[in-house]
Design a protein around this motif. Structure first.
Motif, PDB file in Angstrom:
ATOM      1  N   TYR A  94     -13.581  34.724  31.138  1.00 61.96           N
ATOM      2  CA  TYR A  94     -12.139  34.666  30.933  1.00 61.96           C
ATOM      3  C   TYR A  94     -11.522  36.046  31.107  1.00 61.96           C
ATOM      4  O   TYR A  94     -12.206  37.081  31.118  1.00 61.96           O
ATOM      5  CB  TYR A  94     -11.830  34.129  29.540  1.00 61.96           C
ATOM      6  N   VAL A 125      -7.325  30.889  27.640  1.00 62.01           N
ATOM      7  CA  VAL A 125      -8.348  30.090  26.974  1.00 62.01           C
ATOM      8  C   VAL A 125      -7.716  28.938  26.201  1.00 62.01           C
ATOM      9  O   VAL A 125      -8.290  27.856  26.090  1.00 62.01           O
ATOM     10  CB  VAL A 125      -9.208  30.972  26.049  1.00 62.01           C
ATOM     11  N   ALA A 155     -14.583  27.996  22.989  1.00 66.33           N
ATOM     12  CA  ALA A 155     -13.192  28.341  23.302  1.00 66.33           C
ATOM     13  C   ALA A 155     -12.421  28.676  22.037  1.00 66.33           C
ATOM     14  O   ALA A 155     -11.644  29.643  21.997  1.00 66.33           O
ATOM     15  CB  ALA A 155     -12.521  27.193  24.050  1.00 66.33           C
ATOM     16  N   TYR A 182      -7.417  25.997  28.393  1.00 67.74           N
ATOM     17  CA  TYR A 182      -8.708  25.353  28.607  1.00 67.74           C
ATOM     18  C   TYR A 182      -9.133  24.551  27.385  1.00 67.74           C
ATOM     19  O   TYR A 182      -9.654  23.435  27.521  1.00 67.74           O
ATOM     20  CB  TYR A 182      -9.771  26.387  28.966  1.00 67.74           C
ATOM     21  N   ILE A 223     -18.179  30.914  28.815  1.00 72.65           N
ATOM     22  CA  ILE A 223     -16.842  30.906  29.398  1.00 72.65           C
ATOM     23  C   ILE A 223     -16.531  32.308  29.898  1.00 72.65           C
ATOM     24  O   ILE A 223     -16.662  33.279  29.150  1.00 72.65           O
ATOM     25  CB  ILE A 223     -15.775  30.477  28.370  1.00 72.65           C
ATOM     26  N   ALA A 279      -6.303  35.698  26.956  1.00 70.00           N
ATOM     27  CA  ALA A 279      -7.159  34.869  26.105  1.00 70.00           C
ATOM     28  C   ALA A 279      -6.350  33.772  25.417  1.00 70.00           C
ATOM     29  O   ALA A 279      -6.812  32.645  25.268  1.00 70.00           O
ATOM     30  CB  ALA A 279      -7.889  35.725  25.080  1.00 70.00           C
TER      31      ALA A 279
END
Length: 279
Positions: A273, A191, A236, A194, A271, A278
């Protein structure tokens, strides 16, 4: 008749105010349909091609060349469909190499993609054409219109966004998807990676990009804007901080899923994931 005139007099200020508030126009009707796809103009020189499985391609035309963004899952005669709208020399560019965006590459003798996504090519039908690699800063000059490649890894290692800065629009593939972004697909992405991509996208779009045309347009029927990026960044960050507003196991089965994916929700965005990655 008198009542009709009164009604018109009442409605006219209301409709004028609505127009001044910038209410979005209703979606245009398709100008071409086939058994498995439809083509609709979005704005001058830009068409969206939607397939029956809700995948999306975009055709962008300049004065000298045209560019097809993605090739769908398995559209029939995609090359002939494109040629209904432009006869100009054509670039074919993949935002990423997932099957639903690259399944139709066999219709074309040459494609452009980011080299980091070559790890996904074994999931596609064997391609006999030429693959040319692209990276951040590369530009496709179509004549009077330039699309710039910006790297946005996360959904896949080689996800890219194509930006038409002069027109204030960009095409995001699934890097910034249709309200939901998947990070659990193999190879999975943390994450934190991202979030870095979202922050980069916010910086890139701050210079005048107002419309983000995403990779699965049928789910939205409209371009996304800066508010979408802000919501994604906040979600996020909340995952990284261990405090997503809502979090649950992700139940959608896919051969690309990690062992135990989760989905976090934040308003109108979400999201998916891998909790093991993470951070």
């Amino acid at each position: 008749m008198k009542r009709l005139l009164l009604l018109i007099c009442f409605l006219l200020p209301v409709l004028t105010a609505a127009a001044q508030e910038g209410l979005s126009e209703p979606p245009r009707p398709p100008v071409y349909t086939a058994a498995d796809l439809a083509v609709t103009p979005l704005e001058e020189g830009v068409w969206v091609i939607e397939t029956d499985d809700r995948t999306t391609m975009y055709l962008v035309e300049g004065t000298e060349r045209a560019l097809l963004i993605d090739t769908g899952t398995h559209p029939a005669e995609l090359d002939r469909v494109v040629r209904r709208f432009t006869r100009k020399p054509l670039f074919v560019v993949l935002t990423h190499a997932h099957y639903d965006h690259a399944g139709g590459i066999g219709f074309f003798g040459e494609i452009y993609m980011h080299p980091a996504d070559t790890v996904l090519l074994d999931r596609l039908p064997k391609y006999e054409g030429r693959i040319r690699f692209i990276g951040g800063g590369d530009r496709f000059d179509l004549g009077g219109r330039v699309l710039e490649v910006v790297e946005m890894p996360g959904h896949t290692p080689g996800s890219v966004v194509l930006m038409d800065r002069a027109a204030g629009i960009c095409f995001s593939g699934d890097a910034f998807g249709s309200g939901q972004v998947w990070l659990q697909v193999v190879p999975t992405a943390p994450v934190s990676l991202y979030l870095s991509a979202v922050r980069r996208m916010q910086r890139e779009t701050a210079g005048g990009i107002e419309k983000i045309y995403c990779g699965h347009y049928p789910y939205q029927r409209r371009p996304l804007g800066a508010d979408y990026l802000a919501d994604m960044a906040a979600l996020a960050q909340s995952i990284l901080d261990g405090r997503p507003t809502d979090d649950a196991p992700f139940e959608v089965e896919s051969a690309l899923n990690c062992a135990a994916p989760r989905v976090a929700y934040g308003g109108e965005v979400s999201i998916v994931y891998d909790p093991a990655q993470a951070r």
